[in-house]
Structures are given as C-alpha cells and as structure tokens.
Design a protein around this motif. Structure first.
Motif, PDB file in Angstrom:
ATOM      1  N   VAL A   1       0.745  -1.186   0.083  1.00 44.32           N
ATOM      2  CA  VAL A   1       0.049   0.044  -0.078  1.00 44.32           C
ATOM      3  C   VAL A   1       0.775   1.321  -0.066  1.00 44.32           C
ATOM      4  O   VAL A   1       1.687   1.485   0.926  1.00 44.32           O
ATOM      5  CB  VAL A   1      -1.026   0.090   1.202  1.00 44.32           C
ATOM      6  N   TYR A   2       0.697   2.105  -0.957  1.00 47.31           N
ATOM      7  CA  TYR A   2       1.358   3.449  -0.891  1.00 47.31           C
ATOM      8  C   TYR A   2       0.746   4.431  -0.350  1.00 47.31           C
ATOM      9  O   TYR A   2      -0.435   4.592  -0.543  1.00 47.31           O
ATOM     10  CB  TYR A   2       1.540   3.680  -2.461  1.00 47.31           C
ATOM     11  N   VAL A   3       1.161   5.328   0.667  1.00 45.61           N
ATOM     12  CA  VAL A   3       0.747   6.168   1.184  1.00 45.61           C
ATOM     13  C   VAL A   3       1.052   7.754   0.880  1.00 45.61           C
ATOM     14  O   VAL A   3       2.517   7.742   0.841  1.00 45.61           O
ATOM     15  CB  VAL A   3       1.033   6.110   2.907  1.00 45.61           C
ATOM     16  N   LYS A  18       3.734  -2.741   3.923  1.00 48.27           N
ATOM     17  CA  LYS A  18       3.489  -4.119   3.669  1.00 48.27           C
ATOM     18  C   LYS A  18       3.475  -5.008   4.941  1.00 48.27           C
ATOM     19  O   LYS A  18       3.973  -4.430   5.954  1.00 48.27           O
ATOM     20  CB  LYS A  18       4.625  -4.690   2.995  1.00 48.27           C
ATOM     21  N   THR A  19       2.611  -6.133   4.710  1.00 43.48           N
ATOM     22  CA  THR A  19       2.720  -6.870   5.858  1.00 43.48           C
ATOM     23  C   THR A  19       3.829  -7.388   6.251  1.00 43.48           C
ATOM     24  O   THR A  19       5.184  -7.365   5.438  1.00 43.48           O
ATOM     25  CB  THR A  19       2.054  -8.211   5.557  1.00 43.48           C
ATOM     26  N   SER A  20       4.316  -7.787   7.634  1.00 44.04           N
ATOM     27  CA  SER A  20       5.534  -8.236   8.217  1.00 44.04           C
ATOM     28  C   SER A  20       5.754  -9.607   7.651  1.00 44.04           C
ATOM     29  O   SER A  20       7.057 -10.274   7.736  1.00 44.04           O
ATOM     30  CB  SER A  20       5.410  -8.094   9.566  1.00 44.04           C
ATOM     31  N   ALA A  21       4.886 -10.381   7.067  1.00 38.91           N
ATOM     32  CA  ALA A  21       5.170 -11.740   6.851  1.00 38.91           C
ATOM     33  C   ALA A  21       4.290 -11.944   5.322  1.00 38.91           C
ATOM     34  O   ALA A  21       3.287 -12.669   5.255  1.00 38.91           O
ATOM     35  CB  ALA A  21       4.637 -12.637   7.612  1.00 38.91           C
ATOM     36  N   PRO A  22       4.726 -11.291   4.383  1.00 40.26           N
ATOM     37  CA  PRO A  22       4.079 -11.442   3.128  1.00 40.26           C
ATOM     38  C   PRO A  22       4.075 -12.762   2.538  1.00 40.26           C
ATOM     39  O   PRO A  22       5.212 -13.675   2.540  1.00 40.26           O
ATOM     40  CB  PRO A  22       4.851 -10.553   2.054  1.00 40.26           C
ATOM     41  N   GLY A  27      -3.398 -11.138  -1.153  1.00 38.74           N
ATOM     42  CA  GLY A  27      -4.369 -10.126  -1.532  1.00 38.74           C
ATOM     43  C   GLY A  27      -4.130  -8.932  -0.648  1.00 38.74           C
ATOM     44  O   GLY A  27      -5.290  -8.024  -0.476  1.00 38.74           O
ATOM     45  N   PHE A  28      -2.901  -8.717  -0.044  1.00 41.12           N
ATOM     46  CA  PHE A  28      -2.896  -7.403   0.922  1.00 41.12           C
ATOM     47  C   PHE A  28      -2.846  -6.349   0.014  1.00 41.12           C
ATOM     48  O   PHE A  28      -2.561  -6.057  -1.053  1.00 41.12           O
ATOM     49  CB  PHE A  28      -1.440  -7.676   1.223  1.00 41.12           C
ATOM     50  N   VAL A  54      -6.777  -8.911   8.385  1.00 37.74           N
ATOM     51  CA  VAL A  54      -6.602  -7.374   8.248  1.00 37.74           C
ATOM     52  C   VAL A  54      -5.512  -7.034   9.308  1.00 37.74           C
ATOM     53  O   VAL A  54      -5.405  -7.196  10.317  1.00 37.74           O
ATOM     54  CB  VAL A  54      -8.048  -6.417   8.637  1.00 37.74           C
ATOM     55  N   TYR A  55      -4.780  -6.032   8.614  1.00 38.61           N
ATOM     56  CA  TYR A  55      -3.515  -5.393   9.049  1.00 38.61           C
ATOM     57  C   TYR A  55      -3.783  -4.046   9.695  1.00 38.61           C
ATOM     58  O   TYR A  55      -4.319  -3.386   8.688  1.00 38.61           O
ATOM     59  CB  TYR A  55      -2.502  -5.538   8.194  1.00 38.61           C
TER      60      TYR A  55
END
Length: 119
Positions: A1-3, A18-22, A27-28, A54-55
C-alpha cells in the motif's frame, strides 16, 4: 500500500507499507481504510491464510508501523474484503461476504472498537 500526503499543491509519497510476513496470493491491499486524521490505516488481505486478515498500521510523525493483525475463527470466509474506519479511527468494520457460521456463504460484518490500548 502506498501512502501519499499533500504538501502544498503536490502529493508526496510518505510510505510503502507491507505486511510483516508477505505470502504469494494473500491479496494484501485489496481494501484499505484511513482514519480522518490520517494516523490509522486498515489494510485487508482477504486471501491471507484460509479466511483472510486485516492489518492495522499507525503513523507516528512520518513513520508507519504495523500495529496489529486481525483474523477470524470462522471458516470459509474472505475476512477483510471490505473495510470502514471511523473518522477518529476508534471503530473498524470488516466485511466478509463468505462467512458461513450460520449458513453457507451467508456473510457477516465484524465490528471492532479500540479503547486506546487494544482492539
């Protein structure tokens, strides 16, 4: 995800989260919700594990960090396919159209509240 944040007349990228464990196919980023003050971000990954996840991320100054990972114990779902976050970021609603605890693929909406420390 770009902020991105607006600085004057321009938008500047502030973060790439990004998630800590991709894992392949999670589908993140399928769904996102941002609080009105821009300090809380929810990111859906409806294909994470078997039921979705959900993160939650928090921003302090210009730094974003993963805060929590939410999952459901229901089976057969796509938890996190849709999200809504209240203006101050204290209430999170997570959609799962395939949740099947009552009937097959009957769906559910989960409502979480934050008390200042935990969800």
């Amino acid at each position: 995800v770009y902020v991105f944040v607006r600085e004057g007349q321009r938008w500047q990228q502030q973060a790439f989260v990004k998630t800590s464990a991709p894992r392949d196919g999670d589908g993140f980023g399928f769904s996102v919700a941002l609080s009105a003050n821009g300090d809380s971000l929810a990111v859906g990954a409806p294909d994470d594990d078997t039921n979705g996840a959900v993160y939650l991320f928090r921003r302090q100054s210009c730094t974003w960090s993963q805060w929590q990972r939410m999952v459901t114990s229901s089976t057969g779902g796509r938890f996190g396919i849709s999200l809504a976050l209240s203006s101050p970021g204290q209430v999170l609603v997570v959609g799962d159209p395939q949740e099947d605890s009552v009937a097959s693929n009957s769906g559910a909406a989960y409502v979480f509240t934050h008390d200042g420390h935990t969800w």
